[in-house]
Design a protein around this motif. Structure first.
Motif, mmCIF file in Angstrom:
data_model
loop_
_atom_site.group_PDB
_atom_site.id
_atom_site.type_symbol
_atom_site.label_atom_id
_atom_site.label_comp_id
_atom_site.label_asym_id
_atom_site.label_seq_id
_atom_site.Cartn_x
_atom_site.Cartn_y
_atom_site.Cartn_z
ATOM 1 N N LEU A 249 1.120 -17.328 3.808
ATOM 2 C CA LEU A 249 1.855 -17.162 1.918
ATOM 3 C C LEU A 249 2.888 -17.375 1.469
ATOM 4 N N PHE A 250 3.566 -18.521 1.934
ATOM 5 C CA PHE A 250 4.487 -19.934 2.098
ATOM 6 C C PHE A 250 3.339 -21.595 1.211
ATOM 7 N N LEU A 251 2.589 -21.048 1.594
ATOM 8 C CA LEU A 251 1.689 -22.256 1.508
ATOM 9 C C LEU A 251 0.166 -22.107 -0.032
ATOM 10 N N PHE A 252 0.012 -21.428 0.204
ATOM 11 C CA PHE A 252 -0.288 -20.307 -1.315
ATOM 12 C C PHE A 252 -0.153 -20.630 -2.573
ATOM 13 N N LEU A 253 1.758 -19.893 -2.488
ATOM 14 C CA LEU A 253 2.410 -20.046 -3.315
ATOM 15 C C LEU A 253 2.917 -21.153 -3.048
ATOM 16 N N CYS A 254 2.595 -22.731 -2.293
ATOM 17 C CA CYS A 254 3.327 -23.632 -2.856
ATOM 18 C C CYS A 254 2.082 -24.584 -3.562
ATOM 19 N N ALA A 255 1.252 -23.679 -3.320
ATOM 20 C CA ALA A 255 -0.710 -24.453 -4.090
ATOM 21 C C ALA A 255 -0.356 -23.698 -5.532
ATOM 22 N N ILE A 256 -0.321 -22.234 -5.548
ATOM 23 C CA ILE A 256 0.174 -22.014 -7.175
ATOM 24 C C ILE A 256 0.694 -22.422 -7.617
ATOM 25 N N PHE A 257 1.983 -22.735 -7.047
ATOM 26 C CA PHE A 257 3.259 -22.998 -8.503
ATOM 27 C C PHE A 257 2.435 -25.028 -8.571
ATOM 28 N N ALA B 23 -10.490 -25.039 0.786
ATOM 29 C CA ALA B 23 -9.618 -23.531 0.013
ATOM 30 C C ALA B 23 -8.985 -24.348 -1.257
ATOM 31 N N ILE B 24 -8.339 -25.124 -1.347
ATOM 32 C CA ILE B 24 -7.982 -24.651 -2.751
ATOM 33 C C ILE B 24 -8.030 -26.964 -3.276
ATOM 34 N N LYS B 25 -9.087 -27.596 -2.537
ATOM 35 C CA LYS B 25 -8.723 -29.183 -3.461
ATOM 36 C C LYS B 25 -10.580 -28.726 -3.743
ATOM 37 N N LYS B 26 -11.097 -27.697 -3.321
ATOM 38 C CA LYS B 26 -12.770 -27.547 -3.437
ATOM 39 C C LYS B 26 -12.820 -25.918 -4.363
ATOM 40 N N ARG B 27 -11.867 -25.611 -3.957
ATOM 41 C CA ARG B 27 -11.807 -24.221 -5.064
ATOM 42 C C ARG B 27 -12.682 -23.077 -3.914
ATOM 43 N N ASN B 28 -12.777 -22.921 -2.634
ATOM 44 C CA ASN B 28 -14.044 -22.515 -2.115
ATOM 45 C C ASN B 28 -13.258 -21.560 -1.242
ATOM 46 N N ILE B 29 -13.847 -20.055 -1.589
ATOM 47 C CA ILE B 29 -13.530 -18.713 -1.403
ATOM 48 C C ILE B 29 -14.301 -18.745 0.516
ATOM 49 N N ALA B 30 -14.907 -20.056 0.630
ATOM 50 C CA ALA B 30 -15.951 -19.789 2.111
ATOM 51 C C ALA B 30 -14.779 -20.092 2.728
ATOM 52 N N SER B 31 -13.884 -21.067 2.529
ATOM 53 C CA SER B 31 -12.822 -22.124 2.932
ATOM 54 C C SER B 31 -11.806 -21.277 3.665
ATOM 55 N N ILE C 60 -11.899 -17.742 3.515
ATOM 56 C CA ILE C 60 -12.411 -17.061 4.313
ATOM 57 C C ILE C 60 -11.854 -17.694 5.925
ATOM 58 N N ALA C 61 -12.400 -18.766 6.082
ATOM 59 C CA ALA C 61 -12.209 -19.532 7.365
ATOM 60 C C ALA C 61 -10.782 -19.358 7.936
ATOM 61 N N VAL C 62 -10.135 -20.058 6.598
ATOM 62 C CA VAL C 62 -8.631 -19.658 6.941
ATOM 63 C C VAL C 62 -8.176 -18.314 7.803
ATOM 64 N N ILE D 165 -5.954 -19.656 -7.008
ATOM 65 C CA ILE D 165 -5.587 -19.326 -6.010
ATOM 66 C C ILE D 165 -4.862 -18.737 -4.784
ATOM 67 N N PHE D 166 -4.371 -17.603 -6.175
ATOM 68 C CA PHE D 166 -3.950 -16.494 -5.128
ATOM 69 C C PHE D 166 -5.096 -15.786 -4.832
ATOM 70 N N LEU D 167 -5.848 -14.988 -6.043
ATOM 71 C CA LEU D 167 -7.388 -14.857 -4.962
ATOM 72 C C LEU D 167 -7.576 -14.920 -2.982
ATOM 73 N N TYR D 168 -7.990 -16.459 -3.424
ATOM 74 C CA TYR D 168 -7.761 -17.341 -1.719
ATOM 75 C C TYR D 168 -6.403 -16.701 -0.568
ATOM 76 N N ALA D 169 -5.536 -16.472 -1.963
ATOM 77 C CA ALA D 169 -4.370 -16.529 -1.070
ATOM 78 C C ALA D 169 -4.255 -14.459 -0.007
ATOM 79 N N VAL D 170 -4.901 -13.983 -1.167
ATOM 80 C CA VAL D 170 -4.700 -12.353 -0.464
ATOM 81 C C VAL D 170 -5.967 -12.564 0.763
ATOM 82 N N ILE D 171 -6.805 -13.222 0.717
ATOM 83 C CA ILE D 171 -8.295 -12.863 1.210
ATOM 84 C C ILE D 171 -8.016 -13.535 2.661
ATOM 85 N N ALA D 172 -7.211 -14.737 3.001
ATOM 86 C CA ALA D 172 -6.635 -15.068 3.803
ATOM 87 C C ALA D 172 -5.603 -14.528 4.224
ATOM 88 N N ILE D 173 -4.614 -14.085 3.736
ATOM 89 C CA ILE D 173 -3.669 -12.928 4.666
ATOM 90 C C ILE D 173 -3.992 -12.099 5.185
#
Length: 458
Positions: A188-196, A154-162, A164-166, A203-211
């Motif tokens: 939330l913590f992991l995606f915030l670290c990735a955004i930082f 999800a983070i490496k490939k900027r993949n929205i499907a990933s 969703i899987a998370v 990446i914020f969109l991916y975080a919202v979807i997964a959470i």
């Protein structure tokens, strides 16, 4: 020439993956052969099978003490009344598939030899044996490794499907093992670290979807329990679990709870004398029928009451509670192997014991090393290094899940080494990634850059 080299590299990568797949297939067949009478029962297996039987009979008059997804798996594999070989096959094959997915990532991000080390360690009996039990450990391990792989993609490939899987995997995980019911906070913590570190709003969109997806699973099931049984939670056992932390000082329960205190003292003292371990920590499970009788409560009401009593005891005796947590941590890091992995051989058991504590020692060294790097390397430089090495995401995910599982399993439970099993492979993944990362940091920046006069306070 460049195209030829790329083709050769692609062919070699494909060869490595095929070889890894064949290796895992052969090992899986080997385990199927030597454990051909699996799956085996443990004391906790009965609780899962009883829920599966209730699902078969559509008996939902009382709240399930176990969360439903593993009993559903038991039901679907025909193991509700008698453990079936299909359950063992599902757990074993699922575990090996999750290993392969992680290997695919490590093979690209780490030197091939290090990826092979992970592949080799992951098929050792201590890591595979829990696939032979009617228990949640193997399935939980599988889901955590899937979660790790999809979070990375999800983070490496900027993949929205990933992402969703998370969310889906993270939602199912606490419905198999309630220990992970706070997983939306971990995400939330992991995606915030990735955004930082990556400074990308996407990446914020991916975080919202997964959470959101994971929360729908967790809150949805808790709401079903609330509407049906008046309990907003995944399992009513939390109050009883907390009783394992207050066992030594239940004499301090106030006089207005005298009836409950007397029952608890009776079973605690009896467990110290007659119990299998003579530690008394598991006395509460024998006391529940008597407590239900003397209080005329149902299981939900009794759990809530014990939770309130235990929290009050902990608040008034914090040092005693900390001592119990310390004991749980000491138990948590012990080897988790059983006779299945030991092959009823004391020398094999000794080998796994040495490996367990050697791994713990190296893990602590790696933690110390990364703390040193965080102290010495300026923040902006660190961010640049992490952007260059996406494998850092694997280390971050691993350490967060390792520490979270340790905290929950020892702060609210007895710290059984079995509770550590779902994150055992993450420990090896973290060690391998950390060794590679620290080595790369040494190559990327000179020692003088780390502690140059401009970076030091005089």
């Amino acid at each position: 020439m460049k195209k030829i080299m790329e083709s050769l590299k692609s062919l070699m990568d494909r060869h490595r993956l095929v070889s890894a797949g064949l290796f895992l297939f052969v090992i899986a067949v080997f385990y199927i052969f030597i454990w051909n009478d699996a799956p085996y029962l443990q004391p906790d297996s009965i609780g899962y099978m009883e829920v599966a039987q209730n699902l078969v009979e559509n008996n939902v008059s009382t709240i399930f003490e176990r969360v439903p997804f593993y009993p559903l798996l038991i039901l679907l594999t025909g193991s509700a009344y008698q453990p079936s070989f299909q359950l063992f096959l599902f757990q074993l094959i699922g575990y090996f598939i999750s290993i392969f997915l992680v290997f695919v990532i490590l093979e690209k991000e780490l030197p091939y030899k290090m990826a092979l080390v992970f592949l080799s360690i992951s098929v050792f009996p201590p890591f595979v044996e829990y696939a032979t039990y009617v228990m949640t450990e193997a399935t939980t391990t599988m889901l955590i490794l899937f979660d790790l792989a999809f979070f990375y993609w999800a983070i490496k490939k900027r993949n929205i499907a990933s992402s969703i899987a998370v969310g889906i995997i993270s939602g199912i995980l606490p419905l198999i093992r309630p220990t992970f019911q706070l997983i939306p906070l971990l995400l939330l913590f992991l995606f915030l670290c990735a955004i930082f570190f990556y400074k990308e709003k996407r990446i914020f969109l991916y975080a919202v979807i997964a959470i959101m997806i994971s929360s729908i699973f967790i809150v949805g099931y808790a709401f079903i329990n609330y509407k049906s049984y008046g309990y907003f939670g995944l399992t009513p056992l939390q109050g009883f679990n907390l009783s394992t932390k207050t066992m030594p000082y239940i004499e301090r329960i106030p006089e207005h709870h005298k009836v409950i205190r007397d029952v608890l003292l009776e079973f605690r003292n009896g467990s110290l004398v007659k119990g299998q371990s003579h530690s008394g920590v598991m006395y509460i499970w024998d006391a529940i029928p008597k407590l239900l009788e003397v209080t005329s409560m149902n299981i939900v009401q009794l759990s809530k009451l014990l939770q309130d009593i235990n929290i009050s005891l902990i608040i008034h005796s914090p040092l005693s509670y900390i001592l119990e947590v310390g004991k749980a941590i000491a138990a948590y890091v012990l080897p988790s192997t059983t006779d299945v992995a030991n092959f009823n051989n004391s020398w094999v058991q000794l080998l796994w014991l040495i490996g367990n504590f050697l791994t713990l020692f190296v893990f602590i060294l790696c933690i110390s090393g990364i703390i040193g790097c965080l102290i010495l390397i300026p923040l902006e430089k660190l961010r640049g290094l992490i952007q260059e090495q996406p494998i850092f995401l694997i280390a971050l995910f691993s350490i967060v899940f390792i520490l979270y599982n340790l905290l929950i399993s020892t702060a609210f439970e007895v710290g059984n080494p079995r509770y550590r099993v779902p994150t055992d492979l993450l420990t090896f993944i973290y060690i391998l990634v950390q060794i590679y990362t620290i080595k790369n940091i040494k190559i990327s920046i000179s020692f003088n850059t780390w502690i140059s006069p401009s970076n030091l306070d005089y």
